[in-house]
Design a protein around this motif. Structure first.
Motif, short mmCIF file in Angstrom:
data_model
loop_
_atom_site.label_atom_id
_atom_site.label_comp_id
_atom_site.label_asym_id
_atom_site.label_seq_id
_atom_site.Cartn_x
_atom_site.Cartn_y
_atom_site.Cartn_z
N UNK A 251 28.69 28.50 34.86
CA UNK A 251 29.62 28.91 35.90
C UNK A 251 31.02 29.12 35.33
N UNK A 252 31.40 28.27 34.39
CA UNK A 252 32.72 28.44 33.77
C UNK A 252 32.79 29.75 32.99
N UNK A 253 31.70 30.07 32.28
CA UNK A 253 31.68 31.33 31.54
C UNK A 253 31.81 32.52 32.48
N UNK A 254 31.11 32.46 33.59
CA UNK A 254 31.22 33.53 34.57
C UNK A 254 32.61 33.60 35.19
N UNK A 255 33.19 32.43 35.45
CA UNK A 255 34.54 32.39 36.03
C UNK A 255 35.57 32.99 35.09
N UNK A 256 35.41 32.76 33.79
CA UNK A 256 36.34 33.34 32.81
C UNK A 256 36.29 34.86 32.86
N UNK A 257 35.10 35.39 32.99
CA UNK A 257 34.96 36.85 33.09
C UNK A 257 35.68 37.38 34.33
N UNK A 258 35.49 36.67 35.45
CA UNK A 258 36.10 37.10 36.71
C UNK A 258 37.61 36.97 36.66
N UNK A 259 38.09 35.85 36.14
CA UNK A 259 39.52 35.55 36.16
C UNK A 259 40.30 36.31 35.09
#
Length: 269
Positions: A251-259
């Protein structure tokens, strides 16, 4: 890891490009037909990739432009642990399919060039999807030569309509499905010019590999579970898979992409 540290095989080529592995069937002199050595090397490669954390997607293709794979090399001498044994004692279905042989749920994309027939379907039956050259053809010659087509059509029935599997199996060597027809019925998901086949497969695999690995692998597992189970049984298992396939790290990896503010460039298909 340098290229010399990667696994070395006699009958397949193995290459890593960032997070993508390229597995090439490498017996073009016999149209990439498999012998006992290739069978065991493919099985070993699937198991290696299952545990290779840096690899998130795989491209499977064949050397040369004449064939992806033409099945069993019937002229090859099979060598077992105790000397020469008939190859059919070791069924290809135990060695070739990535899910069956390697319990591999990293996405495998087949890049099909030229002929794909007979035992090639052990491989194609368990890939995630197929990108095919416009010159690719698909057929199953078993019945023409007095052999029942059994495991191969069973596997292809997972990804082709019944009538198409029946026709290909019963027509034997008298008919070959074109790439255009394969695309029409959903066997191939995309067609390319021959020269563009591998670059396009790598492009797609790289995009898949850029996403969090756990989410991607669990998605693959979930879809195959639904394909191979009843609808209700798949939904029940889905409750467990969604727990296993979600982690804080993913989830953190995905959040980094989004943010990051980076907007993903999508392509129409």
């Amino acid at each position: 890891m340098t290229s010399t540290d990667l696994p070395q095989y006699k009958t397949i080529q193995y290459e890593e490009i960032d997070k993508v592995a390229v597995v090439t069937l490498n017996r073009p002199e016999v149209l990439n037909a498999f012998d006992s050595v290739m069978m065991r090397e493919i099985a070993s490669c699937w198991r290696y990739l299952r545990d290779r954390e840096t690899i998130r997607a795989i491209v499977l293709t064949g050397a040369g432009d004449k064939a992806f794979c033409t099945g069993l090399d019937r002229k090859a001498e099979a060598v077992g642990e105790n000397g020469a044994v008939p190859l059919h004692h070791n069924d290809p279905g135990h060695f070739l399919p990535p899910k069956t042989a390697g319990h591999l749920y990293k996405p495998v994309i087949a890049a099909v060039n030229g002929m794909a027939c007979a035992g090639a379907f052990y491989l194609l039956g368990e890939v995630e999807f197929i990108i095919a050259s416009e010159t690719a053809t698909f057929f199953d010659p078993h019945t023409t030569y007095g052999m029942a087509a059994v495991f191969e059509p069973m596997m292809m029935l997972q990804r082709m309509p019944l009538g198409e599997v029946m026709r290909m199996s019963l027509m034997g060597s008298y008919e070959r499905m074109t790439a255009t027809r394969a695309h029409q019925i959903g066997l191939a998901q995309e067609l390319t010019a021959p020269a563009d086949l591998l670059p396009r497969a790598l492009e797609v695999a790289t995009r898949i590999a850029s996403q969090p690995a756990l989410a991607t692998e669990t998605t693959v597992k979930s879809i195959w579970t639904a394909q191979e189970s009843s609808y209700r049984a798949a939904l029940e298992m889905g409750q467990s898979l969604i727990q296993l396939g979600t982690s804080d790290a993913s989830l953190r990896e995905g959040a980094r992409t989004f943010q990051s503010g980076r907007r993903i460039t999508w392509t129409p298909r």
